[in-house]
Enzyme design. Structure first.
Site, PDB file in Angstrom:
ATOM      1  N   GLY A 284      -8.968 -17.879  -0.925  1.00  0.00           N
ATOM      2  CA  GLY A 284      -9.461 -19.009  -0.126  1.00  0.00           C
ATOM      3  C   GLY A 284      -8.296 -19.475   0.722  1.00  0.00           C
ATOM      4  O   GLY A 284      -7.332 -20.018   0.192  1.00  0.00           O
ATOM      5  N   HIS A 285      -8.342 -19.192   2.012  1.00  0.00           N
ATOM      6  CA  HIS A 285      -7.226 -19.516   2.906  1.00  0.00           C
ATOM      7  C   HIS A 285      -7.649 -20.643   3.844  1.00  0.00           C
ATOM      8  O   HIS A 285      -8.573 -20.472   4.644  1.00  0.00           O
ATOM      9  CB  HIS A 285      -6.797 -18.269   3.691  1.00  0.00           C
ATOM     10  CG  HIS A 285      -6.291 -17.159   2.799  1.00  0.00           C
ATOM     11  ND1 HIS A 285      -5.945 -15.922   3.258  1.00  0.00           N
ATOM     12  CD2 HIS A 285      -6.047 -17.134   1.465  1.00  0.00           C
ATOM     13  CE1 HIS A 285      -5.531 -15.177   2.238  1.00  0.00           C
ATOM     14  NE2 HIS A 285      -5.592 -15.890   1.142  1.00  0.00           N
TER      15      HIS A 285
ATOM     16  N   LYS B 257      -0.694 -19.574   2.814  1.00  0.00           N
ATOM     17  CA  LYS B 257      -0.639 -18.349   3.634  1.00  0.00           C
ATOM     18  C   LYS B 257      -1.534 -18.462   4.853  1.00  0.00           C
ATOM     19  O   LYS B 257      -1.154 -18.078   5.958  1.00  0.00           O
ATOM     20  CB  LYS B 257      -1.074 -17.127   2.783  1.00  0.00           C
ATOM     21  CG  LYS B 257      -0.177 -16.872   1.578  1.00  0.00           C
ATOM     22  CD  LYS B 257      -0.666 -15.696   0.754  1.00  0.00           C
ATOM     23  CE  LYS B 257      -1.996 -15.921   0.075  1.00  0.00           C
ATOM     24  NZ  LYS B 257      -1.994 -16.977  -0.930  1.00  0.00           N
TER      25      LYS B 257
ATOM     26  N   ASP C 124      -2.204 -19.469  -3.162  1.00  0.00           N
ATOM     27  CA  ASP C 124      -2.395 -20.782  -2.542  1.00  0.00           C
ATOM     28  C   ASP C 124      -1.101 -21.386  -2.006  1.00  0.00           C
ATOM     29  O   ASP C 124      -0.924 -22.604  -1.992  1.00  0.00           O
ATOM     30  CB  ASP C 124      -3.052 -21.772  -3.530  1.00  0.00           C
ATOM     31  CG  ASP C 124      -4.392 -21.266  -4.015  1.00  0.00           C
ATOM     32  OD1 ASP C 124      -5.071 -20.555  -3.258  1.00  0.00           O
ATOM     33  OD2 ASP C 124      -4.761 -21.587  -5.170  1.00  0.00           O
TER      34      ASP C 124
ATOM     35  N   GLN D 107      -3.774 -13.826  -2.560  1.00  0.00           N
ATOM     36  CA  GLN D 107      -3.199 -14.146  -3.862  1.00  0.00           C
ATOM     37  C   GLN D 107      -1.666 -14.264  -3.739  1.00  0.00           C
ATOM     38  O   GLN D 107      -1.181 -14.554  -2.660  1.00  0.00           O
ATOM     39  CB  GLN D 107      -3.601 -13.113  -4.940  1.00  0.00           C
ATOM     40  CG  GLN D 107      -5.082 -13.176  -5.320  1.00  0.00           C
ATOM     41  CD  GLN D 107      -5.990 -12.462  -4.349  1.00  0.00           C
ATOM     42  OE1 GLN D 107      -5.763 -11.308  -4.003  1.00  0.00           O
ATOM     43  NE2 GLN D 107      -7.028 -13.136  -3.896  1.00  0.00           N
TER      44      GLN D 107
HETATM   45  P1  GDP Z   1      -3.565 -19.904   0.790  1.00  0.00           P
HETATM   46  O1  GDP Z   1      -4.564 -19.376  -0.170  1.00  0.00           O
HETATM   47  O2  GDP Z   1      -2.187 -19.399   0.515  1.00  0.00           O
HETATM   48  O3  GDP Z   1      -3.959 -19.710   2.224  1.00  0.00           O
HETATM   49  O4  GDP Z   1      -3.481 -21.471   0.534  1.00  0.00           O
HETATM   50  P2  GDP Z   1      -4.739 -22.468   0.328  1.00  0.00           P
HETATM   51  O5  GDP Z   1      -5.385 -22.717   1.635  1.00  0.00           O
HETATM   52  O6  GDP Z   1      -5.597 -22.023  -0.781  1.00  0.00           O
HETATM   53  O7  GDP Z   1      -3.991 -23.744  -0.206  1.00  0.00           O
HETATM   54  C1  GDP Z   1      -2.981 -24.368   0.522  1.00  0.00           C
HETATM   55  C2  GDP Z   1      -3.371 -25.822   0.757  1.00  0.00           C
HETATM   56  O8  GDP Z   1      -2.277 -26.508   1.286  1.00  0.00           O
HETATM   57  C3  GDP Z   1      -4.500 -25.983   1.752  1.00  0.00           C
HETATM   58  O9  GDP Z   1      -5.240 -27.119   1.411  1.00  0.00           O
HETATM   59  C4  GDP Z   1      -3.755 -26.197   3.070  1.00  0.00           C
HETATM   60  O10 GDP Z   1      -4.527 -26.937   4.018  1.00  0.00           O
HETATM   61  C5  GDP Z   1      -2.614 -27.017   2.582  1.00  0.00           C
HETATM   62  N1  GDP Z   1      -1.364 -26.920   3.328  1.00  0.00           N
HETATM   63  C6  GDP Z   1      -0.732 -25.832   3.818  1.00  0.00           C
HETATM   64  N2  GDP Z   1       0.496 -26.178   4.288  1.00  0.00           N
HETATM   65  C7  GDP Z   1       0.601 -27.514   4.075  1.00  0.00           C
HETATM   66  C8  GDP Z   1       1.643 -28.473   4.307  1.00  0.00           C
HETATM   67  O11 GDP Z   1       2.729 -28.151   4.768  1.00  0.00           O
HETATM   68  N3  GDP Z   1       1.381 -29.756   3.938  1.00  0.00           N
HETATM   69  C9  GDP Z   1       0.192 -30.157   3.419  1.00  0.00           C
HETATM   70  N4  GDP Z   1       0.011 -31.437   3.140  1.00  0.00           N
HETATM   71  N5  GDP Z   1      -0.789 -29.284   3.181  1.00  0.00           N
HETATM   72  C10 GDP Z   1      -0.571 -27.988   3.497  1.00  0.00           C
HETATM   73  P1  IMO Z   2      -5.387 -16.987  -2.406  1.00  0.00           P
HETATM   74  O1  IMO Z   2      -5.464 -15.780  -1.511  1.00  0.00           O
HETATM   75  C1  IMO Z   2      -4.830 -18.572  -6.387  1.00  0.00           C
HETATM   76  C2  IMO Z   2      -6.407 -16.241  -9.720  1.00  0.00           C
HETATM   77  C3  IMO Z   2      -7.570 -16.794 -10.489  1.00  0.00           C
HETATM   78  C4  IMO Z   2      -7.251 -16.237 -11.864  1.00  0.00           C
HETATM   79  C5  IMO Z   2      -6.706 -14.842 -11.539  1.00  0.00           C
HETATM   80  C6  IMO Z   2      -7.736 -13.738 -11.622  1.00  0.00           C
HETATM   81  O2  IMO Z   2      -6.235 -18.120  -1.964  1.00  0.00           O
HETATM   82  O3  IMO Z   2      -3.968 -17.356  -2.661  1.00  0.00           O
HETATM   83  P2  IMO Z   2      -9.771 -12.995 -10.060  1.00  0.00           P
HETATM   84  O4  IMO Z   2     -10.983 -13.754  -9.637  1.00  0.00           O
HETATM   85  O5  IMO Z   2      -8.922 -12.517  -8.946  1.00  0.00           O
HETATM   86  O6  IMO Z   2     -10.068 -11.923 -11.057  1.00  0.00           O
HETATM   87  O7  IMO Z   2      -8.899 -14.081 -10.897  1.00  0.00           O
HETATM   88  O8  IMO Z   2      -6.214 -14.918 -10.223  1.00  0.00           O
HETATM   89  N1  IMO Z   2      -6.628 -16.113  -8.250  1.00  0.00           N
HETATM   90  C7  IMO Z   2      -6.059 -16.920  -7.355  1.00  0.00           C
HETATM   91  N2  IMO Z   2      -5.264 -18.005  -7.526  1.00  0.00           N
HETATM   92  N3  IMO Z   2      -5.112 -18.132  -5.161  1.00  0.00           N
HETATM   93  C8  IMO Z   2      -5.868 -17.029  -4.983  1.00  0.00           C
HETATM   94  O9  IMO Z   2      -6.069 -16.475  -3.766  1.00  0.00           O
HETATM   95  C9  IMO Z   2      -6.413 -16.395  -6.101  1.00  0.00           C
HETATM   96  N4  IMO Z   2      -7.216 -15.316  -6.286  1.00  0.00           N
HETATM   97  C10 IMO Z   2      -7.320 -15.148  -7.605  1.00  0.00           C
HETATM   98  O10 IMO Z   2      -7.579 -18.196 -10.473  1.00  0.00           O
HETATM   99  O11 IMO Z   2      -6.223 -16.975 -12.452  1.00  0.00           O
HETATM  100 MG    MG Z   3      -5.983 -20.097  -1.509  1.00  0.00          MG
END
Ligand code: GDP
Ligand code: IMO
Ligand code: MG
Length: 423
Positions: free
Chosen positions: A40-41, A16, A13, A224
């Site tokens: 979840g991106h 990415k 998270d 991840q």
């Molecule tokens: P990922 O799994 O690495 O793609 O990241 P996620 O989407 O799960 O979580 C990142 C969160 O941060 C999401 O809600 C994005 O919309 C948000 N986000 C990404 N870059 C920024 C930033 O620079 N500022 C803010 N406020 N939100 C951001």
């Molecule tokens: P993105 O791509 C954050 C975490 C779960 C748990 C561990 C194992 O959005 O960054 P799993 O379901 O993979 O067996 O869970 O890994 N986890 C993540 N945490 N971002 C993710 O993906 C994750 N995918 C799995 O919360 O701790």
């Molecule tokens: Mg994510």
């Protein structure tokens, strides 16, 4: 031509999806090579929010090809739903912009049930998985009893294999005291999803090698993060794939010497969702971010645990992944703070260390050693170029880069595409 592997440098998270979407502007192909719909991106474009789980985040840019490589585990029903969800938001997914590897393994309903059952039985020692069946699916792959996308494309063969796998897994589910699965129901639902996915399925290795020959630019989208890696992460509080740079090669069939650059994405602070050690976790900081409506999981909606930037962890991520340069996201999350802590070392008992211990118990007991940097207490979300950022924000970013040992090339100050500063 330049091929980039983008990895998460923390616990997932990191933002990415947002950075992939930004970089896709100049890439031709975006490849997912590991993980499944545990990812979840989030990408926000023109006020519309998209959360991608299995489909690469490059899908939002017209004319780009997205590839789901052999190293990904695919829930075919979930991916068919994701395609339909994108169509509702006017993003057309067709065989001209999506290709799925016939070698990718399938996630089946017994994987999800076993994931749930194992977690329930672990009680307070649970991993906190996303319950998407990821661990059991990769387990079957390694045990050589998995079903693959190529099997699903051959209905008679698929049904025969599925019947046998359901029989074995129902015995396991029965031992757990869980509900057994009905072959006919699973078979029908999977074959239907298989029909929908058939146009996308093929040999992604050959496709990628032809693209390399033609001089196309490929972006590898990590899912991840480094410390969720099955080998290098905080085992057993990890996911079940290689989330680090090497996973991009094994999970796509593109050899290491064709990779030109590794970009590490990290937040300006640290978050973790699920259980496991997290040395710099800070409850007051978590409460502050949650109070701003930030840091809730994109896949499960769970509140993420939050803490200070951990340079010990990220330095190690730099080593494992060979990070050349970094993108720092969510800088704006720190905008209101008068001062900010950054962890440079851990104290474990009487020892001071600058490398994370491999044993999760030691990491759990590690006490962070912090330096304190002055905050900027100015909103940054409207900054368009590096010089627009407050002086203390620039100093903070440079300190992070220095501690990580990589060059800062992107700073992100908001979730939207245009809130991205390139240095
Ligand atoms: P990922 O799994 O690495 O793609 O990241 P996620 O989407 O799960 O979580 C990142 C969160 O941060 C999401 O809600 C994005 O919309 C948000 N986000 C990404 N870059 C920024 C930033 O620079 N500022 C803010 N406020 N939100 C951001
Ligand atoms: P993105 O791509 C954050 C975490 C779960 C748990 C561990 C194992 O959005 O960054 P799993 O379901 O993979 O067996 O869970 O890994 N986890 C993540 N945490 N971002 C993710 O993906 C994750 N995918 C799995 O919360 O701790
Ligand atoms: Mg994510």
């Amino acid at each position: 031509m330049s091929n980039t592997i983008l990895v998460g440098a923390q616990w997932g998270d990191e933002g990415k999806g947002k950075i992939i979407d930004f970089l896709t502007e100049t890439a031709d192909i975006v490849v997912r090579s590991q993980g499944g719909n545990n990812a979840g991106h989030t990408v926000i474009v023109g006020g519309t929010k998209y959360v991608l789980h299995l489909i690469p985040s490059g899908i939002l840019r017209p004319g780009k090809k997205c590839v789901i490589g052999n190293g990904v585990v695919i829930d075919p029903i979930a991916v068919a739903k994701e395609i339909a969800g994108l169509a509702e938001k006017k993003i057309k997914v067709s065989k001209s912009n999506l290709l799925i590897s016939d070698c990718a393994h399938l996630v089946l309903p017994y994987h999800r049930s076993i994931d749930e059952q194992r977690e329930a039985r672990k009680g307070k020692n649970k991993i906190g998985t996303t319950k998407r069946g990821i661990g059991p699916a990769y387990g079957d792959k390694a045990a050589r009893v998995g079903l693959r996308m190529g099997d699903l494309m051959q209905p008679a063969l698929f049904s025969e294999k599925l019947a046998q796998r359901i029989k074995e897994n129902n015995a396991v589910l029965k031992a757990f005291g869980a509900k057994p699965l009905k072959f006919a129901e699973v078979n029908a639902a999977y074959l239907e999803a298989g029909k929908k996915l058939a146009p996308f399925v093929g040999n992604t290795v050959v496709f990628l090698h032809e693209a390399l020959k033609a001089g196309k630019e490929i972006l590898f989208e990590g899912a991840q993060g480094t410390f969720l890696d099955i080998d290098h992460g905080t085992y057993p509080y990890v996911t079940s794939s290689n989330t680090t740079a090497g996973g991009a090669c094994t999970g796509s069939g593109v050899p290491p010497h064709r990779m030109d650059r590794v970009l590490g994405v990290m937040k300006a602070y640290t978050t973790r969702v699920g259980e496991g050690p997290f040395p710099t976790e800070n409850d007051a900081f978590s409460d502050m971010l949650h109070g701003m409506g930030r840091e809730f999981g994109a896949t499960t909606g769970r509140a993420r645990r939050c803490g200070w930037f951990d340079a010990v962890a990220v330095r190690y991520a730099g080593m494992i992944n060979g990070i050349d340069d970094i993108a720092v996201t969510n800088l704006d999350g720190l905008d209101t703070l008068p001062s900010i802590q950054v962890c440079t070392h851990y104290k474990i008992g009487k020892m001071t260390v600058d490398v994370p211990p491999s044993d999760f118990r030691q990491l759990r007991d590690a006490k962070p050693v912090y330096i304190e940097l002055p905050g900027w207490q100015t909103p940054t979300h409207e900054a368009k170029k590096y010089s627009d950022l407050p002086k203390n924000a620039r100093a903070y970013l440079q300190k992070i880069a220095e501690l990580t040992g990589a060059k800062l090339t992107i700073a992100s100050v908001g979730p939207n595409r245009d809130q991205t500063i390139v240095l």
